[in-house]
Write a protein that holds these residues in place. Structure first.
Motif, short mmCIF file in Angstrom:
data_model
loop_
_atom_site.label_atom_id
_atom_site.label_comp_id
_atom_site.label_asym_id
_atom_site.label_seq_id
_atom_site.Cartn_x
_atom_site.Cartn_y
_atom_site.Cartn_z
N LEU A 50 31.54 -38.47 -2.59
CA LEU A 50 30.89 -37.71 -3.67
C LEU A 50 31.70 -37.77 -4.96
N SER A 51 33.04 -37.57 -4.86
CA SER A 51 33.85 -37.50 -6.07
C SER A 51 34.01 -38.85 -6.74
N ARG A 52 33.99 -39.95 -5.98
CA ARG A 52 34.20 -41.27 -6.56
C ARG A 52 32.89 -41.99 -6.92
N ILE A 53 31.81 -41.69 -6.25
CA ILE A 53 30.58 -42.45 -6.46
C ILE A 53 29.45 -41.57 -7.00
N ALA A 54 29.08 -40.54 -6.25
CA ALA A 54 27.88 -39.77 -6.59
C ALA A 54 28.08 -38.87 -7.81
N LEU A 55 29.16 -38.11 -7.82
CA LEU A 55 29.36 -37.17 -8.94
C LEU A 55 29.54 -37.87 -10.28
N PRO A 56 30.27 -39.01 -10.37
CA PRO A 56 30.32 -39.69 -11.67
C PRO A 56 28.95 -40.17 -12.14
N ARG A 57 28.15 -40.65 -11.19
CA ARG A 57 26.80 -41.08 -11.58
C ARG A 57 25.97 -39.89 -12.05
N ILE A 58 26.06 -38.79 -11.34
CA ILE A 58 25.32 -37.58 -11.73
C ILE A 58 25.81 -37.10 -13.09
N ALA A 59 27.15 -37.12 -13.30
CA ALA A 59 27.71 -36.69 -14.58
C ALA A 59 27.24 -37.59 -15.71
N SER A 60 27.20 -38.92 -15.45
CA SER A 60 26.74 -39.82 -16.52
C SER A 60 25.26 -39.59 -16.82
N VAL A 61 24.46 -39.34 -15.79
CA VAL A 61 23.03 -39.06 -16.01
C VAL A 61 22.87 -37.77 -16.80
N LEU A 62 23.67 -36.73 -16.44
CA LEU A 62 23.59 -35.47 -17.18
C LEU A 62 24.05 -35.63 -18.62
#
Length: 183
Positions: A50-62
């Motif tokens: 989550l911290s290395r893959i999913a959350l950065p993608r979610i943060a970039s989308v946000l």
């Protein structure tokens, strides 16, 4: 090859003689430390994924979404300002058009009044001319009427004098009629 029965001491209290779990294996007290170990491993793996893959993608989308929203808001404010400017220009053009229309209407009224005044002066001149001609005609009619009345008066006076059986000379009759015509 034959399956050997599992010995109870190796399997523990949670497994029967055939190697099957007794009851729910998750609730077996001997296996809880093993389950906690694998739970921690699974949570660490999930945390890293989550911290290395999913959350950065979610943060970039946000962040992209926030940037889009900010850009849309600024574009909307710019369009609102342009709309207000356009409305002000429209109101000014409308006011100028009304002023120009009033000026044109006033100019047209003035032109019509000037033409009407000129036509009135021309009509008055024609009426005065016709009146002068009529006065001349009336003066001629009056003069001929006075002459006719005078001639009739003289003839009538001569006829009256002759009816009375006397004779009067023409000069006396003319003087009497002229004296009476003067007033």
């Amino acid at each position: 090859m034959a399956v050997e029965p599992i010995q109870e001491e190796m399997a523990g209290v949670c497994v029967d003689a055939h190697g099957s779990a007794i009851g729910m294996p998750q609730l077996c007290g001997e296996w809880i430390p093993n389950q906690i170990f694998w739970l921690i491993i699974a949570l660490v793996v999930i945390f890293f994924v989550l911290s290395r893959i999913a959350l950065p993608r979610i943060a970039s989308v946000l962040a992209e979404r926030q940037g889009t929203i900010t850009n849309d808001i600024s574009a909307a404010e710019e369009l609102k300002r342009q709309a207000k400017d356009a409305e002000a220009a429209y109101e000014k053009a409308l006011a100028d058009a009304r002023t120009e229309a009033q000026a044109i209407a006033q100019k047209t009224r003035d032109e019509i009044k000037a033409k009407l005044d000129a036509a009135t002066v021309e009509a008055d001149a024609k009426i005065a001319e016709k009146s002068a001609e009529s006065e001349k005609v009336l003066a001629g009619i009056r003069a001929s009427a006075v002459e006719s009345v005078e001639a009739v008066a003289k003839e009538t006076a001569e006829a009256i004098v002759a009816a009375l059986g006397t004779s009067a000379d023409q000069a006396a009759i003319d003087a009497a009629v002229a004296n009476r015509m003067k007033g």
